[in-house]
Scaffold this active site. Structure first.
Site, short mmCIF file in Angstrom:
data_model
loop_
_atom_site.label_atom_id
_atom_site.label_comp_id
_atom_site.label_asym_id
_atom_site.label_seq_id
_atom_site.Cartn_x
_atom_site.Cartn_y
_atom_site.Cartn_z
N TYR A 113 40.42 73.71 80.69
CA TYR A 113 41.30 74.88 80.67
C TYR A 113 42.35 74.80 81.78
O TYR A 113 43.45 75.30 81.63
CB TYR A 113 40.49 76.17 80.90
CG TYR A 113 39.95 76.82 79.65
CD1 TYR A 113 39.11 76.13 78.80
CD2 TYR A 113 40.27 78.13 79.33
CE1 TYR A 113 38.60 76.74 77.66
CE2 TYR A 113 39.77 78.75 78.21
CZ TYR A 113 38.93 78.05 77.38
OH TYR A 113 38.43 78.65 76.26
N LYS B 114 28.00 66.97 77.41
CA LYS B 114 28.24 65.86 76.48
C LYS B 114 28.17 64.59 77.34
O LYS B 114 29.12 63.81 77.43
CB LYS B 114 29.61 66.06 75.80
CG LYS B 114 29.90 65.09 74.68
CD LYS B 114 29.13 65.36 73.39
CE LYS B 114 29.37 64.24 72.40
NZ LYS B 114 28.48 64.32 71.21
N ASP C 29 26.79 69.21 70.89
CA ASP C 29 26.73 69.23 69.42
C ASP C 29 25.34 69.64 68.95
O ASP C 29 25.18 70.48 68.05
CB ASP C 29 27.16 67.87 68.82
CG ASP C 29 26.53 66.66 69.52
OD1 ASP C 29 25.85 66.84 70.55
OD2 ASP C 29 26.73 65.53 69.02
N ASP D 142 32.81 78.62 75.98
CA ASP D 142 33.65 79.45 75.13
C ASP D 142 33.18 79.36 73.68
O ASP D 142 32.97 80.37 73.01
CB ASP D 142 35.12 78.97 75.26
CG ASP D 142 36.06 79.81 74.42
OD1 ASP D 142 35.92 81.05 74.46
OD2 ASP D 142 36.91 79.24 73.72
N ASP E 98 30.73 82.32 71.33
CA ASP E 98 31.14 82.94 70.06
C ASP E 98 30.10 82.65 68.99
O ASP E 98 29.75 83.51 68.19
CB ASP E 98 32.50 82.39 69.59
CG ASP E 98 33.67 83.25 70.07
OD1 ASP E 98 33.56 83.85 71.16
OD2 ASP E 98 34.70 83.30 69.36
C1 IPM Z 1 37.26 84.27 76.07
C2 IPM Z 1 38.57 84.07 75.36
C3 IPM Z 1 39.54 83.41 76.30
C4 IPM Z 1 38.98 82.05 76.65
C5 IPM Z 1 40.98 83.28 75.77
C6 IPM Z 1 41.54 84.61 75.33
C7 IPM Z 1 41.89 82.60 76.75
O1 IPM Z 1 38.39 83.36 74.18
O2 IPM Z 1 37.23 84.98 77.08
O3 IPM Z 1 36.26 83.71 75.62
O4 IPM Z 1 39.18 81.08 75.92
O5 IPM Z 1 38.34 81.95 77.70
MN MN Z 2 36.34 82.87 73.70
#
Ligand code: IPM
Ligand code: MN
Length: 372
Positions: A142, A189, A221, A245, A249
């Site tokens: 990042y 990884k 993975d 990240d 999700d």
């Molecule tokens: C999160 C979001 C952020 C990230 C974005 C909005 C930059 O997806 O907080 O998980 O990738 O960290």
């Molecule tokens: Mn995110």
């Protein structure tokens, strides 16, 4: 307790969900005699519109002079579809994390008993899941050097980690495991990436300081598969920025909605609390965004200041709302239209009257509603 809280509602559904968290925090302040002072500042696409800057200096200053930050969401489709935009909303959030040194992003993932049927995953697989993800937040790909060749045909993003960056978050993950099920899984990884090999080495050495905690490793993975195959095997997951990240999700599917997942981003000096969901632009101002992630982020804020009883009460209120189906449409199959602010009202009401009966709560809610 007196707390100055910077509020950065941001974009899309950010303002409406953050308003519910504030409502709930105000109810807590009233019940427990705290004084919470909220000051708002723009960030993200909203700040670009107003100041041509996703993180105006005044916003950063407000954050630095506050005790904690409540963050909404960031992002707007007009930037997502324009890869050549030089100024982007996400830069505001990334800069904020970096400037405030918020290196540890803590994301709890839980399967609520009352929502087991809401997840697309089988109930017996998710039942009892309780994971905390420690995602490194200010390093890795990042923040590494980015490059685009002059002809625009080649690009690169550097992924870099130092021992120090790995150690400081690893300590937090191990400490958290000590008060949980005493297991840390490092997701990396290491079969391919040099940075991952450094993570393994540093974390393995550091684990010796925590003999009561078991450390194991998974390639990312495989971890992505294991999280939905057998989520109960996990206690604390420790991982770098990008993997965290993605994995978080994915893990939100276990809870039934990404609208439930809260997070805390902490460093040595500052702390920020935000839902993990994004700005959900299609839902803006429709009253359908789930405020629970934001409300639970407020509970994490209170926990950060050791206000455990208060945080617990918020969590109870959330659980009660889920049990009684006082939830937004992402989770609700019983009532068609429980709005974002109605969920906030219900949880704030619960805080003022926690001893009331279930039936009364349902009535309070239904009585107030003009929609159902
Ligand atoms: C999160 C979001 C952020 C990230 C974005 C909005 C930059 O997806 O907080 O998980 O990738 O960290
Ligand atoms: Mn995110």
């Amino acid at each position: 307790m007196k707390l100055n809280i910077a509020v950065l509602p941001g974009d899309g559904v950010g303002p409406e969900v953050t308003n519910q968290a504030i409502k709930v925090l105000k109810a807590i302040a009233l019940e427990f005699n705290h004084s919470f002072l909220f000051k708002e500042a723009p960030v993200g696409a909203t700040a670009i519109d107003q100041h041509n800057n996703p993180l105006p200096e005044a916003t950063l200053e407000l954050c630095k002079s506050s005790d904690a930050i409540l963050f909404g969401a960031i992002g707007h489709p007009k930037y997502d579809n324009n890869p050549s935009a030089k100024i982007r909303p996400e830069q505001g959030l990334l800069k904020l994390r970096k400037e405030l040194g918020l290196y540890a992003n803590i994301r709890p993932v839980k399967a609520y008993d009352t929502l087991l049927d809401k997840s697309p995953l089988k109930q017996h697989i998710i039942e009892g899941t309780d994971i905390t993800i420690y995602r490194e937040l200010t390093g890795g790909i990042y923040f590494g050097e980015k490059h685009l060749s002059e002809d625009g045909n080649t690009a690169s993003d550097l992924c870099e980690y130092s021992k120090h960056e790995i150690e400081r978050i690893a300590h937090l993950a191990f400490k958290s495991a000590q008060s949980r099920k005493r297991k840390v899984t490092l997701v990396d990884k290491a079969n391919v990436l040099e940075t991952s090999r450094l993570w393994r080495k540093v974390v393995t050495d550091l684990a010796k300081n925590y003999p009561d905690v078991t450390l194991d490793f998974l390639f990312v993975d495989n971890a992505a598969m294991q999280i939905i195959l057998n989520p109960k095997q996990f206690d604390v997951i420790l991982t770098e920025n990008l993997f965290g990240d993605v994995i978080s999700d994915e893990a939100s599917v276990i809870g039934g909605s990404i609208g439930l997942l809260a997070s805390a981003s902490v460093g040595d000096k500052y702390a920020m609390f935000e839902p993990i969901h994004g700005s959900y632009p299609q839902a803006t101002d429709k009253g359908i965004a789930n405020p629970v992630a934001s409300i639970l982020s407020a509970a994490m804020l209170l926990e950060h200041f050791e206000l455990h009883e208060e945080a617990e009460l918020i969590k109870e209120g959330v659980e009660k709302s889920l049990k009684l189906n006082i939830t937004t449409p992402d989770l609700n199959t019983t009532y068609d239209n429980v709005s974002t602010s109605k969920v906030g009202d219900f949880i704030a009401d619960f805080i003022s009257n926690p001893k009331d009966t279930n039936i009364n709560f349902a009535n309070i809610h239904l009585g107030q509603s003009t929609i159902i």
